[in-house]
Design an enzyme around this catalytic site. Structure first.
Site, PDB file in Angstrom:
ATOM      1  N   GLY A  48       0.816  -1.197   0.000  1.00 28.73           N
ATOM      2  CA  GLY A  48       0.000   0.000   0.000  1.00 28.73           C
ATOM      3  C   GLY A  48       0.851   1.249   0.000  1.00 28.73           C
ATOM      4  O   GLY A  48       2.025   1.220  -0.386  1.00 28.73           O
ATOM      5  N   CYS A  49       0.283   2.362   0.428  1.00 23.89           N
ATOM      6  CA  CYS A  49       0.990   3.639   0.462  1.00 23.89           C
ATOM      7  C   CYS A  49       2.321   3.483   1.182  1.00 23.89           C
ATOM      8  O   CYS A  49       2.364   3.016   2.324  1.00 23.89           O
ATOM      9  CB  CYS A  49       0.136   4.696   1.151  1.00 23.89           C
ATOM     10  SG  CYS A  49       0.967   6.290   1.350  1.00 23.89           S
ATOM     11  N   PHE A  50       3.401   3.872   0.528  1.00 20.94           N
ATOM     12  CA  PHE A  50       4.713   3.597   1.109  1.00 20.94           C
ATOM     13  C   PHE A  50       5.090   4.482   2.295  1.00 20.94           C
ATOM     14  O   PHE A  50       6.067   4.210   2.986  1.00 20.94           O
ATOM     15  CB  PHE A  50       5.829   3.589   0.066  1.00 20.94           C
ATOM     16  CG  PHE A  50       5.945   4.774  -0.856  1.00 20.94           C
ATOM     17  CD1 PHE A  50       5.451   6.028  -0.541  1.00 20.94           C
ATOM     18  CD2 PHE A  50       6.594   4.620  -2.083  1.00 20.94           C
ATOM     19  CE1 PHE A  50       5.599   7.119  -1.396  1.00 20.94           C
ATOM     20  CE2 PHE A  50       6.739   5.700  -2.951  1.00 20.94           C
ATOM     21  CZ  PHE A  50       6.250   6.953  -2.604  1.00 20.94           C
TER      22      PHE A  50
END
Length: 211
Positions: A48-50
């Site tokens: 997902g969002c890093f």
């Protein structure tokens, strides 16, 4: 083209030959995230969002350094804006440099599976698109084997909790990691109130898989 449709190599953005320039200094601990010292090992994950994913790993005892970037796609040296179009094929990824005498790859896999939802396909929570898909990039046969064992065990653990969801995590051979821009590196340290969409299912891997 939908954000959840994987672009073909033929239709992907071309990219560029020149990589972005980074100082390599980790904002949290001052380590060099561009180069790993002798005796350390590197792992790569997409969950997902890093921003939140990177913080998850730098908080683990035994992790020496982390960095965020792009992997699993086709476009060379992409920008964040290009990745967001879905036309690079890349997912947001985290590079994890760790001391295997302190933390094992199996323990990193436990963090990976337990701290995000690996069943959502081309999304993670409210973040929708191929750039948020769940991926493990294995650097060698041992990592690939351990990743597959952990995935199979976690699938059984989900079923044991009555969660009839198929894990969509892709386990692939590591090829290349393109570093993200400086403002994305250690983002949640620089922006403590920034967005983090990371969230697991509340199911743990069996302890024996973390030895």
């Amino acid at each position: 083209m939908s954000k959840t449709d994987m672009v073909s190599e033929q239709d992907a953005l071309v990219g560029r030959d020149t990589a972005i320039i980074l100082d390599g200094v980790h904002a949290v601990n001052g380590s060099n995230y561009l180069q790993a010292a002798a005796g350390l090992t590197t792992a790569y994950f997409g969950l997902g969002c890093f921003w939140g994913a990177e913080r998850l790993f730098w908080q683990q005892n035994g992790v020496v350094s982390t960095a965020v970037g792009y992997a699993g796609g086709y476009t060379a040296n992409p920008s964040y804006e290009e990745v967001c179009t879905g036309l690079t094929g890349h997912t947001e990824a985290v590079k994890v440099v760790y001391d295997p005498s302190v933390i094992s790859y199996q323990q990193l896999l436990a963090c990976f599976f337990e701290q995000h939802d690996p069943t959502q396909g081309m999304r993670q929570g409210g973040d929708v698109g191929t750039q948020y898909r769940s991926m493990i990039f294995a650097s060698n046969r041992e990592q690939a084997s351990l990743a597959m064992q952990a995935q199979q065990a976690y699938q059984k653990a989900l079923q044991g909790e009555g969660l009839a969801r198929a894990i969509s995590t892709e386990i692939v051979d590591f090829e290349v990691f393109y570093y993200a821009e400086l403002n994305h590196q250690q983002y949640l340290h620089k922006n403590p109130n920034g967005y983090c969409g990371l969230g697991g299912l509340g199911v743990c891997l069996p302890p024996w898989l973390q030895d």
